[in-house]
Design an enzyme around this catalytic site. Structure first.
Site, PDB file in Angstrom:
ATOM      1  N   ARG A  50       0.851  -1.201   0.000  1.00  0.00           N
ATOM      2  CA  ARG A  50       0.000   0.000   0.000  1.00  0.00           C
ATOM      3  C   ARG A  50       0.881   1.242   0.000  1.00  0.00           C
ATOM      4  O   ARG A  50       0.587   2.252  -0.639  1.00  0.00           O
ATOM      5  CB  ARG A  50      -0.943   0.022   1.221  1.00  0.00           C
ATOM      6  CG  ARG A  50      -1.628   1.375   1.344  1.00  0.00           C
ATOM      7  CD  ARG A  50      -2.807   1.441   2.290  1.00  0.00           C
ATOM      8  NE  ARG A  50      -2.685   0.667   3.504  1.00  0.00           N
ATOM      9  CZ  ARG A  50      -1.922   0.996   4.553  1.00  0.00           C
ATOM     10  NH1 ARG A  50      -1.195   2.096   4.546  1.00  0.00           N
ATOM     11  NH2 ARG A  50      -1.886   0.208   5.608  1.00  0.00           N
ATOM     12  N   TYR A 102     -14.370  18.952 -15.702  1.00  0.00           N
ATOM     13  CA  TYR A 102     -14.827  17.557 -15.769  1.00  0.00           C
ATOM     14  C   TYR A 102     -15.881  17.316 -14.690  1.00  0.00           C
ATOM     15  O   TYR A 102     -15.706  17.715 -13.530  1.00  0.00           O
ATOM     16  CB  TYR A 102     -13.617  16.627 -15.574  1.00  0.00           C
ATOM     17  CG  TYR A 102     -13.986  15.174 -15.561  1.00  0.00           C
ATOM     18  CD1 TYR A 102     -14.373  14.525 -16.724  1.00  0.00           C
ATOM     19  CD2 TYR A 102     -13.986  14.444 -14.382  1.00  0.00           C
ATOM     20  CE1 TYR A 102     -14.746  13.197 -16.718  1.00  0.00           C
ATOM     21  CE2 TYR A 102     -14.348  13.106 -14.352  1.00  0.00           C
ATOM     22  CZ  TYR A 102     -14.733  12.489 -15.528  1.00  0.00           C
ATOM     23  OH  TYR A 102     -15.112  11.181 -15.513  1.00  0.00           O
ATOM     24  N   ASP A 174      -5.265  19.532 -14.728  1.00  0.00           N
ATOM     25  CA  ASP A 174      -5.708  18.209 -15.170  1.00  0.00           C
ATOM     26  C   ASP A 174      -5.255  18.098 -16.629  1.00  0.00           C
ATOM     27  O   ASP A 174      -5.798  18.765 -17.506  1.00  0.00           O
ATOM     28  CB  ASP A 174      -7.236  18.104 -15.031  1.00  0.00           C
ATOM     29  CG  ASP A 174      -7.776  16.729 -15.442  1.00  0.00           C
ATOM     30  OD1 ASP A 174      -7.096  16.032 -16.219  1.00  0.00           O
ATOM     31  OD2 ASP A 174      -8.883  16.380 -14.998  1.00  0.00           O
ATOM     32  N   LYS A 199      -7.569   7.006 -19.568  1.00  0.00           N
ATOM     33  CA  LYS A 199      -7.792   7.531 -20.917  1.00  0.00           C
ATOM     34  C   LYS A 199      -6.579   7.256 -21.819  1.00  0.00           C
ATOM     35  O   LYS A 199      -6.174   6.121 -21.935  1.00  0.00           O
ATOM     36  CB  LYS A 199      -8.140   9.021 -20.817  1.00  0.00           C
ATOM     37  CG  LYS A 199      -9.180   9.342 -19.739  1.00  0.00           C
ATOM     38  CD  LYS A 199     -10.571   8.826 -20.072  1.00  0.00           C
ATOM     39  CE  LYS A 199     -11.535   8.885 -18.901  1.00  0.00           C
ATOM     40  NZ  LYS A 199     -11.680  10.207 -18.291  1.00  0.00           N
TER      41      LYS A 199
HETATM   42  C1  LIG Z   1     -12.016  10.660 -17.016  1.00  0.00           C
HETATM   43  C2  LIG Z   1     -11.505  11.943 -16.485  1.00  0.00           C
HETATM   44  C3  LIG Z   1     -11.289  12.117 -15.108  1.00  0.00           C
HETATM   45  C4  LIG Z   1     -11.636  11.049 -14.089  1.00  0.00           C
HETATM   46  O1  LIG Z   1     -10.887   9.902 -14.270  1.00  0.00           O
HETATM   47  P1  LIG Z   1     -11.385   8.411 -13.862  1.00  0.00           P
HETATM   48  O2  LIG Z   1     -10.202   7.581 -14.247  1.00  0.00           O
HETATM   49  O3  LIG Z   1     -12.611   8.128 -14.649  1.00  0.00           O
HETATM   50  O4  LIG Z   1     -11.636   8.413 -12.401  1.00  0.00           O
HETATM   51  C5  LIG Z   1     -10.774  13.333 -14.691  1.00  0.00           C
HETATM   52  N1  LIG Z   1     -10.504  14.324 -15.563  1.00  0.00           N
HETATM   53  C6  LIG Z   1     -10.700  14.186 -16.890  1.00  0.00           C
HETATM   54  C7  LIG Z   1     -10.386  15.328 -17.803  1.00  0.00           C
HETATM   55  C8  LIG Z   1     -11.210  12.998 -17.402  1.00  0.00           C
HETATM   56  O5  LIG Z   1     -11.431  12.882 -18.710  1.00  0.00           O
END
Ligand SMILES: *Cc1c(COP(=O)(O)O)cnc(C)c1O
Length: 388
Positions: A50, A102, A174, A199
């Site tokens: 962890r 988001y 982000d 992604k």
């Molecule tokens: C998908 C996404 C998130 C969240 O990510 P998860 O892996 O689904 O928890 C945050 N920011 C952006 C821009 C995203 O496309």
């Protein structure tokens, strides 16, 4: 490593010297939860998974080098990376986010605000006056997300990071949509970068993951402390698999972007398209800023179909190659209708204000042959025309 290496070299060499036992070139998966101590007073570098794990370290090192960060943590999802960023703040801290951020980020920050843990302010970060007023309230964290989703609006990272830091805020970006192959927020002045590795970074649409990286080693320490304390870290298996996906990120982004450029050009000349948003088009209002800040326009496009809601339904139903699904950045081209899918949690007034209309579609361009994608989208337009 002292010299600055290219993304292709970083991902191709990541972890290839990591197996000191058997010298395997592909790193093994260290699934053990615990590690043997040499004696009770000598803590080994890896003790409990962890807290610390070799597969997470390999992925975090590669991501940090790609982003120009000193280090960071690899988490179980993009959302847990966002939570980790918020755990760095004192109780009652003010977070300033983008009004079109988001949906999951919005939900998390709002939820913590409703419990009295944080205060939140969402502003249009293209609006100097709104940003100035927000910074005058001395936020602890300034949250940037650019290009925005689904309208691909661009925030000037360098300018906003400078202003927010002058006001005493930590600045996070982000960077999920552009990936470090197209945008490097730390070089533009941000303290922290977060990702949903679900992604493009993994790119194969077969796991959930996240990461948060920091420029300052003291901040990296705090991130590790909280990742361990809250138990937000990714599994060894997922970290290993994400590194496997990451190896082709530069290739995939080049190809996906080249295809997106072709689709955007084609869509922008199509008689059934009302409006298109793509930072690579000359018609894009913030093209100069996008060109300055990003090393390419990326693989996301959004556009409005003429004929409103009804035409959109017929268009989507006719597609055979492109899949109707949320998520983005993977190998398969996905299309979604933000108003009823990714942004359905947003009240209609807020959608209208943000420019998310019922005829708006978002395309995440994948690895298919561009001509086949164009043929599929044309099938959609022809079908919706007959139906309308
Ligand atoms: C998908 C996404 C998130 C969240 O990510 P998860 O892996 O689904 O928890 C945050 N920011 C952006 C821009 C995203 O496309």
């Amino acid at each position: 490593m002292t010299e600055k290496r290219s993304p292709a070299t970083i991902v191709a060499t990541a972890g290839t010297r990591a197996d000191s036992g058997r010298a395997s070139v592909t790193p093994p998966i260290w699934t053990s939860d615990t590690y043997r101590w040499p004696d009770s007073d000598t803590k080994p570098p890896y003790d409990y998974s962890r807290t610390v794990n070799p597969n997470r370290d390999l992925l975090a090192d590669a991501l940090a080098e790609l982003e120009g960060a000193s280090g960071g943590a690899v988490t179980g999802s993009g959302q847990s990376a966002a939570l980790l960023a918020l755990l760095l703040l004192p109780a009652g801290a003010l977070v300033v986010g983008p009004h079109d951020c988001y949906g999951g980020t919005y939900r998390l920050i709002k939820g913590l605000e409703e419990q009295g843990k944080l205060r939140a302010l969402f502003v249009d970060q293209a609006d100097d006056e709104a940003v100035g007023a927000a910074l005058a309230r001395q936020p602890a964290l300034f949250w940037i997300e650019t290009p925005s989703n689904p309208l691909l609006r661009i925030v000037d990272i360098e300018k906003r990071a400078r202003e927010a830091k002058a006001a005493g805020a930590l600045v996070i970006a982000d960077n999920t949509l552009p990936t470090p192959c197209r945008q490097r927020p730390i070089a533009l002045g941000c303290d922290l970068v977060m990702h949903s590795t679900t992604k493009a970074l993994n790119g194969h649409a077969d796991l959930f993951g996240g990461a948060i990286l920091a420029a300052d080693p003291a901040l990296v320490e705090k991130i590790h402390w909280w990742a361990n304390a809250a138990g937000l870290s990714a599994s060894a298996q997922d970290a290993w698999q994400t590194l496997r996906g990451l190896r082709t990120l530069p290739l995939r982004v080049d190809r996906q972007e080249a295809t997106a450029r072709k689709l955007a050009e084609w869509l922008s000349g199509h008689e059934r398209v009302l409006e298109i948003h793509y930072p690579g088009l000359d018609s894009f209002p913030q093209k100069a800023l996008a060109d300055r800040q990003q090393s390419g326009p990326g693989f996301m496009i959004s556009f409005r179909v003429k004929g409103g809601n009804a035409a959109t339904g017929g268009f989507l139903a006719a597609l055979e190659t492109v899949t109707l699904a949320s998520s983005l950045g993977g190998f398969a081209t996905l299309i979604c209708k933000p108003a009823t899918m990714t942004h359905r949690g947003m009240p209609p007034e807020a959608q209208a204000e943000a420019g998310i209309h019922g005829d708006l579609l978002r395309l995440s361009v994948g690895l298919e042959e561009p001509e086949d994608l164009i043929a599929d989208l044309e099938r959609g337009f022809q079908t919706s025309k007959r139906g309308a």
